[in-house]
Design a protein around this motif. Sequence first.
Motif, PDB file in Angstrom:
ATOM      1  N   ARG A 121      -0.992   2.994  -0.909  1.00 38.94           N
ATOM      2  CA  ARG A 121      -1.253   1.565  -0.813  1.00 38.94           C
ATOM      3  C   ARG A 121      -0.877   1.088   0.587  1.00 38.94           C
ATOM      4  NH1 ARG A 121      -1.951  -1.612  -5.228  1.00 38.94           N
ATOM      5  NH2 ARG A 121      -1.956  -0.579  -7.232  1.00 38.94           N
ATOM      6  N   ILE A 122      -1.520   0.008   1.004  1.00 44.21           N
ATOM      7  CA  ILE A 122      -1.213  -0.480   2.360  1.00 44.21           C
ATOM      8  C   ILE A 122      -0.659  -1.898   2.334  1.00 44.21           C
ATOM      9  CG2 ILE A 122      -3.552  -1.324   2.835  1.00 44.21           C
ATOM     10  CD1 ILE A 122      -3.165  -0.230   5.700  1.00 44.21           C
ATOM     11  N   LEU A 123      -1.108  -2.735   1.400  1.00 43.19           N
ATOM     12  CA  LEU A 123      -0.624  -4.123   1.356  1.00 43.19           C
ATOM     13  C   LEU A 123       0.425  -4.326   0.267  1.00 43.19           C
ATOM     14  CD1 LEU A 123      -4.036  -5.931   1.801  1.00 43.19           C
ATOM     15  CD2 LEU A 123      -2.272  -5.639   3.508  1.00 43.19           C
ATOM     16  N   MET A 124       0.154  -3.808  -0.914  1.00 42.46           N
ATOM     17  CA  MET A 124       1.119  -3.934  -1.997  1.00 42.46           C
ATOM     18  C   MET A 124       2.078  -2.748  -1.931  1.00 42.46           C
ATOM     19  SD  MET A 124      -0.201  -6.653  -3.176  1.00 42.46           S
ATOM     20  CE  MET A 124       0.553  -7.039  -4.741  1.00 42.46           C
ATOM     21  N   TRP A 125       3.184  -2.840  -2.675  1.00 43.64           N
ATOM     22  CA  TRP A 125       4.162  -1.768  -2.633  1.00 43.64           C
ATOM     23  C   TRP A 125       3.690  -0.590  -3.485  1.00 43.64           C
ATOM     24  CZ3 TRP A 125       4.379  -6.628  -4.273  1.00 43.64           C
ATOM     25  CH2 TRP A 125       4.507  -6.875  -5.634  1.00 43.64           C
TER      26      TRP A 125
ATOM     27  N   LYS B  86       6.366  -7.655  -0.718  1.00 39.76           N
ATOM     28  CA  LYS B  86       6.666  -6.406  -0.026  1.00 39.76           C
ATOM     29  C   LYS B  86       7.700  -6.637   1.072  1.00 39.76           C
ATOM     30  CE  LYS B  86       4.328  -2.309   1.633  1.00 39.76           C
ATOM     31  NZ  LYS B  86       3.048  -1.636   1.813  1.00 39.76           N
ATOM     32  N   ALA B 121       0.699 -11.722  -4.362  1.00 38.34           N
ATOM     33  CA  ALA B 121       1.410 -10.988  -3.324  1.00 38.34           C
ATOM     34  C   ALA B 121       2.539 -11.791  -2.696  1.00 38.34           C
ATOM     35  CB  ALA B 121       0.418 -10.562  -2.234  1.00 38.34           C
TER      36      ALA B 121
END
Lengths: 198, 181
Positions: A121-125, B86, B121
């Motif tokens: 993943r790149i944006l979310m964890w 995040k 998000a």
Amino acid sequence: MNFEEIFSELKRKEAKDCDSFICEGKDLVNTLEALKAKGYEMLIDLTAIDHGVEASPRFSTIYHLLSLGEKNYLRISVDCEAREEPVVPSVVEVFPAAEWHEREAFDMFGIKFENHPDMRRILMWDEYEHFPLRKDFPLAGIESEYPEQDVVERTDLKVKAAPMAGGPFVADTAGPMSQTEPMAKDQSWTESKPKKEA
Amino acid sequence: MVTEQQDYAYNSKIEGEVVVSKADAVINWVRSHSVWPMPMGLACCAIELMGVGASKFDIARFGMEVMRFSPRQSDCMIVAGTVTYKMAQAVRRVYDQMAEPKWVVAMGACASTGGMYRSYATLQGVDRILPVDIYVSGCPPRPEALLDGMMRLQDKIKNEKSLYQMKKGREDPDHLPTGPR
């Protein structure tokens, strides 16, 4: 350039803006390589579409190419066969720029790119279980556990659904400025008032 | 016409070389005029924060010009921008690394409430993970608004029971606020 004659694996698709083609997943890497050799050397964008939970095919990946010599844009779309765990070959070998775009498409849509060097993943964890841009994902989000245990211990942090209260924010243009702040029209579901189960 | 100059300022010959005050007042006076901000710049608010630090708005007028990118050297975290889930753990850990006493300013709509990012998000307000002292409204706030917020923070610092807190902190290091629970 007469694309259909040169690239027999491309099927023309009607589009209003630029040359648009459908390509089979298995031909994708070879086709892009050939197009790159023909001058389409710049990958402008790589993204994906969820056509809907019921639609068939459900997922497509989209590749936008640019020929600097011919000053022409080109769109290739690849339909995924699988509905739940779609797989498409990665084009990182041909266009290194695709790496993060493919990670984003994986993060948001759950499309696996085969032979990708770093399919995370790149944006979310990493521990996140959902794919937010799928059509069956609610706009407000889904409550889930926060992955970092030390932060949870100190703050009881949870990933909570953010109430959309009836949809995206809109701004009234009439009335005093204090009432024209962008806000959701329907305030029946907020942080203090839980959502009524239908 | 030349008039005789009179010195109305502090006269050590009369009053002696002593100033009488309260310890709290002195400590808070020192603390409030020497805030070292930790610029937690996460979005466009950070651009306004840079404006505040530059010559036109000049946060140095309030003794806060020493922005430190190390949490160990700063005592006021200015959360300037959208905090995603995040990023939240990093924000919280940086806060944990700051030495006491420390304060938090939530700059702008996103840091205060999540702002227009009502989404899966985005953390809906940094006060879910940090004890926020001052909220500054705006999207992004004008530099003047941030300066106003920082002056209110100074007022807040000036009214703290610093001596009592230091004493309590020595007895029980865990009494200090760690954030919302």
